[in-house]
Enzyme design. Sequence first.
Site, PDB file in Angstrom:
ATOM      1  N   CYS A   1      51.332 107.631  65.266  1.00  0.00           N
ATOM      2  CA  CYS A   1      51.222 106.174  65.060  1.00  0.00           C
ATOM      3  C   CYS A   1      52.469 105.669  64.329  1.00  0.00           C
ATOM      4  CB  CYS A   1      49.969 105.872  64.239  1.00  0.00           C
ATOM      5  SG  CYS A   1      49.853 104.140  63.749  1.00  0.00           S
TER       6      CYS A   1
HETATM    7  N1  MHO Z   1      44.971 103.541  63.416  1.00  0.00           N
HETATM    8  C1  MHO Z   1      45.013 103.680  64.824  1.00  0.00           C
HETATM    9  C2  MHO Z   1      46.432 103.825  65.314  1.00  0.00           C
HETATM   10  C3  MHO Z   1      47.178 102.577  65.342  1.00  0.00           C
HETATM   11  S1  MHO Z   1      48.736 102.949  65.777  1.00  0.00           S
HETATM   12  C4  MHO Z   1      49.611 101.589  65.889  1.00  0.00           C
HETATM   13  C5  MHO Z   1      44.296 104.952  65.224  1.00  0.00           C
HETATM   14  O1  MHO Z   1      44.398 105.921  64.498  1.00  0.00           O
HETATM   15  O2  MHO Z   1      43.690 104.949  66.270  1.00  0.00           O
HETATM   16  O3  MHO Z   1      48.686 103.581  67.050  1.00  0.00           O
END
Ligand code: MHO
Length: 221
Positions: free
Chosen positions: A26
């Site tokens: 991420c």
């Molecule tokens: N918190 C999200 C990811 C967001 S990131 C911009 C998750 O762990 O699914 O991909």
Amino acid sequence: MLTTTEIDNELTKNRELETATFGMGCFWGPEARFGSLQGVIRTRVGYTGGTTATPTYKTMEDHTETVEIDYDPTNISYEEILLHFWRNHYPNRDQYRGQQYVSSLRYHNQQQKQIIDLVKGEMEKELGEPIETEITPVSHFTLAEDRHQKYYLKRYPNVLEKLHSLYPSEESLIHSTFAARLNGFVKGFGTRDQIVTEIIDWPLHENARQQLIEKFMRLKW
Ligand code: MHO
């Protein structure tokens, strides 16, 4: 009144910046981590590596979440950047939920590629297993949506309001070294003292420097 021009243009004047482009899961966290490093001048997040022309967060397809930084190689080397990169995520595929989060390095020139090959060997020894980071030349970097840029700083609307006169547009916020540091700071990278010490060294006019430090010290998190 203190303006963006006084700060961010001064910081890039007479400096030859280089760009590093990489994915380590991420993109919110690594943008904050790298934004806190001295020598890193600008950070932004986006999508790279896929085959579709206009990826977005919702239609990422085979693209990967990517962080891009502009850095001053006289302050931080590409090798140091790679050490931060590999020491702060697990680079092998079985840890990732698909291509969106895969470990990736998109090099900008052959010099970066050579440094990658060298450091990768050292890191494999440190990790004790082969590294599966996807290593490809950079093709196109598509800037992600505003809400993903400096994501942790955006969690503080009161602070953003106080910074509004300095950064009236999203573009100016994306270009800002100070905003990159704040985004790192709120995520737990770096201390108030480190930021003030760094501002003391920035090539700003004395007046602008004092205003910036005062502004920073008055921010409520
Ligand atoms: N918190 C999200 C990811 C967001 S990131 C911009 C998750 O762990 O699914 O991909």
